[in-house]
Design a protein around this motif. Structure first.
Motif, short mmCIF file in Angstrom:
data_model
loop_
_atom_site.label_atom_id
_atom_site.label_comp_id
_atom_site.label_asym_id
_atom_site.label_seq_id
_atom_site.Cartn_x
_atom_site.Cartn_y
_atom_site.Cartn_z
N VAL A 1 5.35 0.19 -1.33
CA VAL A 1 4.87 0.18 -0.09
C VAL A 1 5.33 1.46 0.42
CG1 VAL A 1 5.39 -0.56 1.70
CG2 VAL A 1 6.76 -1.90 0.50
N VAL A 2 4.16 2.43 1.08
CA VAL A 2 4.36 3.24 1.36
C VAL A 2 3.11 2.77 3.20
CG1 VAL A 2 2.31 5.63 1.58
CG2 VAL A 2 3.44 4.11 -1.12
N GLU A 3 4.33 3.65 3.86
CA GLU A 3 4.21 3.44 4.90
C GLU A 3 3.85 5.12 5.86
OE1 GLU A 3 6.21 0.23 6.91
OE2 GLU A 3 5.43 -0.82 5.70
N ARG A 4 3.15 4.91 7.43
CA ARG A 4 3.64 6.03 7.71
C ARG A 4 4.66 6.05 9.11
NH1 ARG A 4 -0.67 6.50 11.72
NH2 ARG A 4 -1.26 4.15 10.42
N THR A 5 5.08 6.87 8.89
CA THR A 5 6.57 7.26 9.41
C THR A 5 5.83 6.58 11.92
OG1 THR A 5 7.91 9.41 8.78
CG2 THR A 5 8.22 8.56 10.97
N PHE A 6 4.72 7.02 12.18
CA PHE A 6 4.47 6.98 13.15
C PHE A 6 3.12 5.78 13.06
CE2 PHE A 6 5.87 11.04 13.48
CZ PHE A 6 7.51 11.08 14.31
N LYS A 7 2.58 5.26 13.53
CA LYS A 7 2.05 3.50 13.97
C LYS A 7 1.14 4.62 14.93
CE LYS A 7 4.91 1.97 10.62
NZ LYS A 7 4.22 1.64 9.09
N ASP A 8 0.52 5.29 15.17
CA ASP A 8 -0.45 5.48 15.88
C ASP A 8 -1.50 5.15 15.87
OD1 ASP A 8 -0.12 7.91 14.64
OD2 ASP A 8 0.03 9.00 15.91
N SER A 9 -2.70 5.44 16.46
CA SER A 9 -4.01 5.76 16.05
C SER A 9 -4.30 7.07 14.47
CB SER A 9 -5.20 5.19 16.33
OG SER A 9 -6.69 4.99 16.20
N ASP A 10 -5.31 6.43 13.41
CA ASP A 10 -4.40 7.72 12.45
C ASP A 10 -5.48 6.89 11.03
OD1 ASP A 10 -5.21 10.02 11.34
OD2 ASP A 10 -2.41 11.01 10.95
N PRO A 11 -6.45 7.06 11.46
CA PRO A 11 -7.13 6.61 9.95
C PRO A 11 -6.76 7.56 9.19
CG PRO A 11 -8.89 7.55 12.68
CD PRO A 11 -7.85 7.37 12.55
#
Length: 206
Positions: free
Chosen positions: A47-57
């Protein structure tokens, strides 16, 4: 081992022909068998997730690429990964230290002209790069003196390599490396049983 097998009490009982005064109940095997599946049961799900869930395609696409690449790398060698992880866990529970080693592996190919002569430097073969996961026996793993793992300066492992592996890894230098003497082996087994001891060292500070 003597304490585990209760040898001292058994020897005393045999020499005196009397029942031992103290009989220990050994639970090492049962404890290890219970802890093994608790520490590792199956290949983990990546599972790889971004630290910040803002809009960043771009960031979202990057995390998906990393997740899929890591998943493919593990599943493509799942038998090797699963077997090595089980041995690492067993080393952790018995001698007290389980160690793995991730190395980069790549295949190269040499371009040739019409006469078959090599042209230029060898290039990386397409779709040949991968990260290989190895099990390292606890007796073959070394590290620098330190009070905690965060103060570690270097780690190393001992690897036995045949002449063919030495040449593949180090080129012409591998032809000059002295192999360990294997006098008891027949000529048929010389290539596979005669090896050189190679130390792979990772300098963490550099």
């Amino acid at each position: 081992v003597k304490n585990y097998a209760n040898i001292s009490a058994i020897e005393a009982a045999v020499s005196s022909n009397r029942s031992p005064n103290r009989v220990m109940f050994n639970v090492l095997w049962s404890n290890v068998q219970v802890l093994k599946p608790a520490l590792y049961a199956r290949i983990p799900e990546v599972v790889v997730e971004r630290t910040f869930k803002d809009s960043d395609p771009i960031g979202n696409l990057t995390s998906r690429l990393i997740e899929r690449a890591t998943t493919y790398n593990i599943t493509s060698q799942k038998d090797r990964y699963h077997t090595n992880m089980k041995m690492i866990v067993e080393d952790r529970l018995l001698p007290g230290g389980g160690f793995g080693w991730v190395r980069f592996e790549v295949e190269k190919e040499q371009a040739t002209d019409e006469a078959g002569n090599p042209v230029g430097e060898p290039t990386v073969k397409p779709n040949s790069e991968r990260a290989v996961f190895d099990w390292v026996h606890w007796k073959n793993f070394y590290w620098s003196e330190c009070r905690s793992w965060f103060e570690l300066r270097w780690i190393a492992r001992e690897v036995q390599m045949t002449r063919t592996k030495l040449i593949d890894r180090f080129g012409a230098i591998g032809q000059d490396v002295e192999l360990q003497d294997q006098k008891e082996q027949s000529d048929k087994d010389t290539e596979y049983m005669s090896t050189a001891c190679v130390y792979e060292i990772q300098d963490i500070e550099s």
